[in-house]
Design a protein around this motif. Structure first.
Motif, short mmCIF file in Angstrom:
data_model
loop_
_atom_site.label_atom_id
_atom_site.label_comp_id
_atom_site.label_asym_id
_atom_site.label_seq_id
_atom_site.Cartn_x
_atom_site.Cartn_y
_atom_site.Cartn_z
N MET A 188 -14.49 9.66 -37.27
CA MET A 188 -14.71 8.55 -36.35
C MET A 188 -14.91 9.09 -34.94
O MET A 188 -14.31 10.10 -34.57
CB MET A 188 -13.51 7.59 -36.36
CG MET A 188 -13.31 6.87 -37.68
SD MET A 188 -11.91 5.72 -37.62
CE MET A 188 -12.68 4.35 -36.74
N SER A 189 -15.74 8.41 -34.18
CA SER A 189 -15.93 8.75 -32.76
C SER A 189 -14.92 7.96 -31.94
O SER A 189 -14.32 6.98 -32.42
CB SER A 189 -17.35 8.41 -32.32
OG SER A 189 -17.53 7.00 -32.28
N TRP A 190 -14.76 8.34 -30.66
CA TRP A 190 -13.89 7.56 -29.77
C TRP A 190 -14.47 6.16 -29.58
O TRP A 190 -13.72 5.19 -29.47
CB TRP A 190 -13.70 8.26 -28.42
CG TRP A 190 -12.88 9.51 -28.55
CD1 TRP A 190 -13.27 10.79 -28.26
CD2 TRP A 190 -11.52 9.61 -28.99
NE1 TRP A 190 -12.23 11.66 -28.50
CE2 TRP A 190 -11.15 10.97 -28.95
CE3 TRP A 190 -10.58 8.68 -29.41
CZ2 TRP A 190 -9.89 11.42 -29.31
CZ3 TRP A 190 -9.31 9.12 -29.79
CH2 TRP A 190 -8.98 10.47 -29.74
N ASP A 191 -15.81 6.03 -29.58
CA ASP A 191 -16.43 4.70 -29.51
C ASP A 191 -16.02 3.86 -30.72
O ASP A 191 -15.69 2.68 -30.58
CB ASP A 191 -17.96 4.81 -29.44
CG ASP A 191 -18.47 5.18 -28.06
OD1 ASP A 191 -17.77 4.90 -27.07
OD2 ASP A 191 -19.58 5.73 -27.99
N ASP A 192 -16.06 4.47 -31.92
CA ASP A 192 -15.67 3.75 -33.14
C ASP A 192 -14.23 3.25 -33.04
O ASP A 192 -13.93 2.09 -33.34
CB ASP A 192 -15.74 4.67 -34.38
CG ASP A 192 -17.15 5.12 -34.72
OD1 ASP A 192 -18.12 4.43 -34.36
OD2 ASP A 192 -17.26 6.20 -35.35
N ALA A 194 -8.79 7.56 -26.08
CA ALA A 194 -8.67 9.02 -26.19
C ALA A 194 -7.49 9.51 -25.35
O ALA A 194 -6.70 10.35 -25.80
CB ALA A 194 -9.97 9.70 -25.76
N SER A 195 -7.36 8.99 -24.13
CA SER A 195 -6.27 9.39 -23.26
C SER A 195 -4.91 9.05 -23.88
O SER A 195 -3.97 9.86 -23.82
CB SER A 195 -6.41 8.71 -21.90
OG SER A 195 -5.36 9.08 -21.04
N ALA A 196 -4.79 7.90 -24.47
CA ALA A 196 -3.53 7.52 -25.14
C ALA A 196 -3.26 8.44 -26.33
O ALA A 196 -2.12 8.88 -26.53
CB ALA A 196 -3.59 6.06 -25.60
N CYS A 197 -4.30 8.75 -27.09
CA CYS A 197 -4.12 9.64 -28.25
C CYS A 197 -3.76 11.07 -27.81
O CYS A 197 -3.06 11.78 -28.53
CB CYS A 197 -5.38 9.65 -29.11
SG CYS A 197 -5.65 8.10 -30.01
N TYR A 198 -4.22 11.47 -26.66
CA TYR A 198 -3.85 12.78 -26.11
C TYR A 198 -2.46 12.75 -25.47
O TYR A 198 -1.96 13.78 -25.04
CB TYR A 198 -4.90 13.27 -25.11
CG TYR A 198 -6.03 14.03 -25.77
CD1 TYR A 198 -5.97 15.41 -25.89
CD2 TYR A 198 -7.13 13.37 -26.27
CE1 TYR A 198 -7.00 16.11 -26.49
CE2 TYR A 198 -8.16 14.06 -26.88
CZ TYR A 198 -8.10 15.44 -27.00
OH TYR A 198 -9.11 16.13 -27.61
#
Length: 146
Positions: free
Chosen positions: A19-23, A36-40
């Motif tokens: 999956m992409s960050w957009d997805d 993405a920032s939250a996942c990091y």
């Protein structure tokens, strides 16, 4: 689960699901940059968004607990080695004082918030080479006198 283990778990699940960050952003109803920032581990998510992220990526509920936890926003103080991150570091090094001066001429003495903030990443196709357009949109916070 701590933020670092959460990060590895989420990034592995993202890769496994292809999956992409957009997805992922579309699936949970949030900006792909923020997701993405939250996942990091650099932002905390509401319980609802954390649950949606875990469902989307097929990970256990202990990951949601880590997503909801407030982060300690810290990073390595060494000069970044990754070329992309280094170039952003270089932009701030070369243009940081210039940007500060221009912004303060327009707004007064203050800073751009990274709390009341959004960011967009766009690809601009160009025959001479594709371009990266970063839009940083932060609330201006004036310094107060008392």
């Amino acid at each position: 689960m701590d933020k670092l283990e959460m990060r590895y778990t989420l990034l592995a699940a993202k890769a496994r699901k292809k999956m992409s960050w957009d997805d992922i952003g579309n699936a949970v109803g949030m900006s792909p940059v923020w997701v993405a920032s939250a996942c990091y581990g650099m932002n905390s998510a509401s319980q609802d968004i954390a649950d949606k992220l875990c469902d989307t990526l097929g990970v256990e509920s202990d990951v949601a607990e880590a997503l909801v936890a407030f982060p300690t926003k810290a990073w390595d103080e060494a000069i970044p080695q990754d070329p992309f991150i280094y170039r952003l570091y270089e932009v701030v090094g070369v243009y940081g004082e210039t940007l500060k001066d221009v912004v303060q001429e327009k707004f007064g003495d203050g800073i751009m918030s990274a709390i009341d903030f959004s960011m967009e990443v766009e690809k601009i196709e160009d025959p001479k080479g594709d371009r990266v357009l970063l839009t940083l949109n932060g609330k201006f916070l004036p310094y107060k006198s008392w």
